[in-house]
Scaffold this active site. Structure first.
Site, PDB file in Angstrom:
ATOM      1  N   ASP A 131      -9.990  12.205  10.635  1.00 17.74           N
ATOM      2  CA  ASP A 131      -9.651  11.087   9.775  1.00 17.74           C
ATOM      3  C   ASP A 131     -10.910  10.303   9.410  1.00 17.74           C
ATOM      4  OD1 ASP A 131      -8.473   9.056   8.396  1.00 17.74           O
ATOM      5  OD2 ASP A 131      -7.076   8.471   9.963  1.00 17.74           O
ATOM      6  N   ASP A 157     -10.475  10.141   1.561  1.00 17.07           N
ATOM      7  CA  ASP A 157      -9.850   9.950   2.870  1.00 17.07           C
ATOM      8  C   ASP A 157      -9.197  11.239   3.325  1.00 17.07           C
ATOM      9  OD1 ASP A 157      -8.769   8.828   5.207  1.00 17.07           O
ATOM     10  OD2 ASP A 157      -6.910   8.362   4.171  1.00 17.07           O
TER      11      ASP A 157
END
Length: 641
Positions: A105, A301
């Site tokens: 992440d 992201d």
């Protein structure tokens, strides 16, 4: 859809926010959800900790002094972006190591796993972390730079996400290992030990999060701060048909045709790119100036699944796509809860999608262009064969552009933080190591704990393979692999096991993602507490060798303990494996079977011809046989009609 990976409330080892920022945060809040039927927007929180200018300059000097001649860690990515909503990698924490599957992440700045005392944590892929079982674990004691627990003894952290899931716990420090393709040994690192999970974090299959964002608790920042790696990392996601991928912690030599964009590290803690224009089918969209530069700009992201554009950009993008695919039929999406834009009639072969859907170009501020193929903005319709849906949506009323994992499928993305730029290189991520010609690292993964292995019933290495680096010929594409052999111990006795060897071979083939015809049982030996089986993975039928990429994947599944067998086969452990290069054979050895068949056929034909000739000769002799004059010839009895 995937979890939104941007924290709204940050409580960790960082200094507390100023009252002005706290006030701004409380008045802003979350954006209201979009109209019914649209996919929820991705919401970015306020930037709670603006970077200090003096610290930024210090970090910049420190990063440039480090140079690029540092090792890196190569790691495999698992799962599937659309099926799971995320990609995971494997980390080993503690001594002996305890294995965890963590979501990679780039929007999170802390790495955390469930702690053994967490009663409010969900059931995940691996057992919870046992601090008492690790001889190298110690808690992070309360200090002025962190929030402390109620007793003022230990540092704590908290993360809350826009879809209302959260994670909280204490901070600890322990040895973290990055797999057997790591060029550096295990490192001490600070991570979160969860004592509470809510929402998607509670229900997800993955164990936790691996934070790759900018921040003191980020794994990348910690390794860079210790001088272990250069200030860079890379991610490579698999394509539409292939899950998994690859990841590199540290610098790599960028391919000559890699496309770069400037990334401003001061603007926000998120990784942004300098996106200026979008072209569909070679035609630029008519948009307001700086449409992609508002609020947080254009953010990459890895924890988000799809792409999200500001309203004006999305409407123009949708209209341009519709004009380009008029030959296709517009249909309803697979989920009636969402107003997905889907098309049928393109066919099931994704290699031919470019003939039905246009290319999309992303133009950066430096003039460089990244071309997106249809798999970078489409996803398969789950109910109609040969149908596809747009994987780019409107980001509600938020002017931020958010680019999730779908945008960079089969694309190597290098986050070169040292030089404030992000690079893109279209490639096949399942063959990344071969395509980059990376050499074998010199360090290896420490042994895995038997307690963790037994609890999960993984086929886990216990002896030399966990220490040994990759055999040198594996990374050399010019040296073909002949076969891979491995020994497996199981607690089943030999009489119970023998009738089920074919079934066991099928499970092994499935776990290694090979054809059942490639899995061969070489032998079974009875042991005191069970049975020892020797297996071989051979080339596919008709092939002479196993491809480099296939051999690497098989070995990675062994070394990363991804081979899981049903408990009905007892407790299974991998004791050793060996990669055997293809033997150099003479022409006679290569064609031995053909030679034998030719000799046998020749012999059969010769024998048949000889037999026919003997019969013909005997018959001829009988017809011409001499009969003396006056010889009595017996009359044959007439047969009744």
């Amino acid at each position: 859809m995937a979890r939104v990976s941007f924290p709204i409330h940050v409580v960790a080892i960082f200094l507390l926010c100023t009252s002005a920022l706290q006030s701004a945060f409380s008045t802003t809040g979350l954006l209201s959800p979009p109209h019914h039927g649209a996919r929820p927007p991705m919401v970015l929180p306020l930037f709670l900790s603006p970077p200090n200018s003096s610290r930024a300059s210090t970090d910049s000097r420190r990063r440039h002094l480090q140079g690029s001649e540092k090792p890196n860690a190569r790691m495999s990515l698992h799962d599937d972006l659309l099926l799971n909503g995320y990609y995971t990698t494997r980390l080993w924490i503690g001594t002996p190591p305890q294995k965890f599957a963590l979501i990679v992440d780039t929007g999170s700045t802390v790495t955390y796993v469930p702690c053994s005392n967490c009663d409010q944590c969900g059931k995940h892929q691996d057992p919870k972390f046992q601090p008492k079982e690790s001889s190298t674990y110690h808690p992070v004691k309360c200090n002025i730079d962190c929030n402390c627990d109620e007793n003022g003894v230990q540092c704590v952290y908290e993360r809350q996400y826009a879809e209302m899931s959260s994670s909280s716990g204490v901070l600890g420090e322990d040895l973290v290992s990055f797999g057997n393709l790591s060029g550096f040994p295990p490192q001490q690192a600070v991570f979160g030990c969860e004592n509470m999970e809510t929402g998607d974090l509670y229900s997800q299959h993955a164990d936790g999060i691996m934070g790759l964002g900018r921040g003191d608790l980020s794994i990348v920042d910690q390794l860079v701060g210790k001088g272990v790696i250069s200030d860079s990392f890379s991610l490579c996601y698999g394509g539409m048909e292939i899950g998994g991928g690859a990841m590199v912690l540290g610098a790599i030599s960028p391919p000559s045709d890699m496309v770069f964009s400037y990334s401003d590290p001061v603007r926000s803690p998120y990784y942004n790119i300098d996106l200026k224009e979008l072209h569909v089918g070679g035609k630029p969209l008519s948009l307001s100036q700086n449409i992609f530069d508002k609020k947080y700009g254009s953010v990459l992201d890895s924890g988000t699944t799809y792409g999200y554009l500001p309203e004006e950009a999305f409407l123009a993008f949708k209209e341009a796509i519709m004009k380009e695919v008029q030959s296709l039929k517009k249909i309803r999406g697979p989920d009636p809860s969402y107003n997905d834009i889907c098309f049928s009639g393109a066919g099931s072969d994704i290699s031919q999608l470019s003939s039905s859907f246009p290319a999309v170009d992303m133009i950066f501020g430096n003039g460089h262009k990244l071309t997106l193929s249809p798999e970078n903005y489409l996803f398969r319709h789950s109910k109609v064969q040969g149908a596809y849906c747009l994987g780019i949506f409107q980001n509600g009323k938020d002017p931020t552009t958010l680019l999730g994992g779908i945008i960079v499928r089969n694309t190597l993305v290098t986050y070169d933080r040292e030089h404030s730029k992000i690079g893109f290189w279209k490639t096949n991520c399942s063959e990344l190591w071969d395509r980059l010609h990376l050499s074998s690292p010199s360090h290896a993964l420490p042994p895995v704990s038997n307690t963790t292995t037994n609890q999960t019933n993984h086929l886990a290495p216990t002896l030399a393979p966990t220490f040994a680096p990759m055999p040198p010929h594996i990374d050399n594409p010019e040296t073909p692999v002949g076969q891979i052999t491995f020994d497996m111990f199981t607690s089943m006795n030999i009489s119970e096991l023998k009738p089920r060897t074919v079934e066991l071979a099928e499970f092994i083939a499935h776990e290694l993602d090979v054809n059942i015809t490639q899995v061969h049982l070489l032998g079974v030996t009875a042991k005191v507490n069970g049975s020892l089986l020797k297996w071989a993975i051979l080339p596919v039928s008709g092939g002479e060798s196993i491809s480099n990429s296939s051999a690497m994947e098989i070995i990675s599944r062994f070394s990363e303990h991804r081979v899981q067998l049903p408990e009905t086969f007892g407790s299974c452990q991998l004791t050793q494996w060996h990669v055997e290069p293809l033997e150099t054979r003479t022409w006679r050895q290569k064609h031995y079977q053909l030679l034998v068949m030719a000799i046998v056929i020749t012999l059969l034909v010769g024998l048949s011809a000889s037999g026919v000739w003997l019969l013909w000769r005997r018959k001829k002799q009988n017809l011409n046989a001499y009969k003396p004059v006056g010889m009595i010839v017996l009359e044959q009895e007439l047969q009744a009609l």
